[in-house]
Design a protein around this motif. Sequence first.
Motif, PDB file in Angstrom:
ATOM      1  N   ARG A  26       0.849  -1.320  -0.022  1.00 22.07           N
ATOM      2  CA  ARG A  26       0.050  -0.131  -0.096  1.00 22.07           C
ATOM      3  C   ARG A  26       0.759   1.101   0.048  1.00 22.07           C
ATOM      4  O   ARG A  26       1.829   1.446   0.909  1.00 22.07           O
ATOM      5  CB  ARG A  26      -0.976  -0.004   1.420  1.00 22.07           C
ATOM      6  CG  ARG A  26      -1.839   0.990   1.213  1.00 22.07           C
ATOM      7  CD  ARG A  26      -2.762   0.849   2.637  1.00 22.07           C
ATOM      8  NE  ARG A  26      -2.013   0.644   3.893  1.00 22.07           N
ATOM      9  CZ  ARG A  26      -2.081  -0.513   4.602  1.00 22.07           C
ATOM     10  NH1 ARG A  26      -2.788  -1.464   3.866  1.00 22.07           N
ATOM     11  NH2 ARG A  26      -1.431  -0.619   5.725  1.00 22.07           N
ATOM     12  N   GLU A  28      -1.193   4.248  -0.578  1.00 17.50           N
ATOM     13  CA  GLU A  28      -2.039   5.267   0.031  1.00 17.50           C
ATOM     14  C   GLU A  28      -3.006   4.474   1.053  1.00 17.50           C
ATOM     15  O   GLU A  28      -3.078   3.166   0.742  1.00 17.50           O
ATOM     16  CB  GLU A  28      -2.832   6.077  -1.058  1.00 17.50           C
ATOM     17  CG  GLU A  28      -2.078   6.954  -1.640  1.00 17.50           C
ATOM     18  CD  GLU A  28      -2.803   7.692  -2.830  1.00 17.50           C
ATOM     19  OE1 GLU A  28      -2.828   8.875  -3.027  1.00 17.50           O
ATOM     20  OE2 GLU A  28      -3.778   6.764  -3.662  1.00 17.50           O
ATOM     21  N   ARG A  29      -3.577   4.906   1.946  1.00 22.19           N
ATOM     22  CA  ARG A  29      -4.690   4.206   2.573  1.00 22.19           C
ATOM     23  C   ARG A  29      -5.908   5.098   2.838  1.00 22.19           C
ATOM     24  O   ARG A  29      -5.882   6.189   2.906  1.00 22.19           O
ATOM     25  CB  ARG A  29      -4.244   3.916   3.984  1.00 22.19           C
ATOM     26  CG  ARG A  29      -3.868   5.069   4.973  1.00 22.19           C
ATOM     27  CD  ARG A  29      -3.346   4.546   6.333  1.00 22.19           C
ATOM     28  NE  ARG A  29      -3.075   5.894   7.141  1.00 22.19           N
ATOM     29  CZ  ARG A  29      -3.741   6.404   7.823  1.00 22.19           C
ATOM     30  NH1 ARG A  29      -4.951   6.129   7.882  1.00 22.19           N
ATOM     31  NH2 ARG A  29      -3.161   7.427   8.702  1.00 22.19           N
ATOM     32  N   GLY A  70      -4.793  -0.325  -0.592  1.00 24.25           N
ATOM     33  CA  GLY A  70      -5.162   1.317  -1.083  1.00 24.25           C
ATOM     34  C   GLY A  70      -5.514   1.421  -2.128  1.00 24.25           C
ATOM     35  O   GLY A  70      -5.079   2.526  -3.053  1.00 24.25           O
ATOM     36  N   GLY A  72      -8.478   2.265  -3.523  1.00 19.77           N
ATOM     37  CA  GLY A  72      -9.227   3.373  -3.596  1.00 19.77           C
ATOM     38  C   GLY A  72     -10.696   3.309  -4.016  1.00 19.77           C
ATOM     39  O   GLY A  72     -11.591   4.159  -4.414  1.00 19.77           O
ATOM     40  N   LEU A  85      -8.243   8.867   0.115  1.00 19.31           N
ATOM     41  CA  LEU A  85      -6.895   8.255   0.420  1.00 19.31           C
ATOM     42  C   LEU A  85      -5.907   9.214   0.738  1.00 19.31           C
ATOM     43  O   LEU A  85      -5.893  10.391   0.234  1.00 19.31           O
ATOM     44  CB  LEU A  85      -6.575   7.741  -1.099  1.00 19.31           C
ATOM     45  CG  LEU A  85      -7.636   6.530  -1.504  1.00 19.31           C
ATOM     46  CD1 LEU A  85      -6.845   5.918  -2.921  1.00 19.31           C
ATOM     47  CD2 LEU A  85      -7.448   5.326  -0.531  1.00 19.31           C
ATOM     48  N   ILE A  86      -5.272   8.810   1.737  1.00 18.32           N
ATOM     49  CA  ILE A  86      -4.105   9.596   2.273  1.00 18.32           C
ATOM     50  C   ILE A  86      -2.734   8.926   1.999  1.00 18.32           C
ATOM     51  O   ILE A  86      -2.637   7.632   2.009  1.00 18.32           O
ATOM     52  CB  ILE A  86      -4.253  10.021   3.756  1.00 18.32           C
ATOM     53  CG1 ILE A  86      -4.492   8.737   4.441  1.00 18.32           C
ATOM     54  CG2 ILE A  86      -5.554  10.932   3.826  1.00 18.32           C
ATOM     55  CD1 ILE A  86      -4.553   9.284   6.086  1.00 18.32           C
ATOM     56  N   GLU A  87      -1.554   9.574   2.067  1.00 19.69           N
ATOM     57  CA  GLU A  87      -0.331   9.015   1.770  1.00 19.69           C
ATOM     58  C   GLU A  87      -0.123   8.015   2.880  1.00 19.69           C
ATOM     59  O   GLU A  87      -0.396   8.526   4.117  1.00 19.69           O
ATOM     60  CB  GLU A  87       0.602  10.022   1.444  1.00 19.69           C
ATOM     61  CG  GLU A  87       2.211   9.390   0.907  1.00 19.69           C
ATOM     62  CD  GLU A  87       3.059  10.417   0.568  1.00 19.69           C
ATOM     63  OE1 GLU A  87       4.155  10.026   0.376  1.00 19.69           O
ATOM     64  OE2 GLU A  87       2.457  11.624   0.643  1.00 19.69           O
ATOM     65  N   GLU A  88       0.331   7.036   2.914  1.00 16.96           N
ATOM     66  CA  GLU A  88       0.977   5.901   3.798  1.00 16.96           C
ATOM     67  C   GLU A  88       2.376   5.999   4.143  1.00 16.96           C
ATOM     68  O   GLU A  88       2.510   6.254   5.472  1.00 16.96           O
ATOM     69  CB  GLU A  88       0.485   4.347   3.308  1.00 16.96           C
ATOM     70  CG  GLU A  88       1.057   3.397   3.818  1.00 16.96           C
ATOM     71  CD  GLU A  88      -0.040   3.055   5.177  1.00 16.96           C
ATOM     72  OE1 GLU A  88       0.419   2.548   6.074  1.00 16.96           O
ATOM     73  OE2 GLU A  88      -1.096   3.859   4.928  1.00 16.96           O
TER      74      GLU A  88
END
Length: 92
Positions: A26, A28-29, A70, A72, A85-88
């Motif tokens: 992943r 992004e999460r 991630g 989406g 989605l936010i940066e992992e």
Amino acid sequence: MKGPMKRRILGPCATVFTAANTGSWRLERPDVDTDKCVHCGICSQYCPVDCIRVNKAEAKIEFDWNYCKGCGICANECPKHAIRLIEERGNN
């Protein structure tokens, strides 16, 4: 020419398929905005790896981070746009 050779096939297949921890892929999460979320479960229905659970008793969405990739899809399918989605990982 003779017909095809007959082969003795033993079955069923002895391979056991198990899921590997794929969450490490992943980048992004998903992040749920609890004020917008109505706990409809559409995100859970569309999740291709079935890693989203709707906990209506506690009014929250739970992700199995071991398997969430991630992708989406949950964010795209949410009718209330409550998932983003936010940066992992940080930029190295």
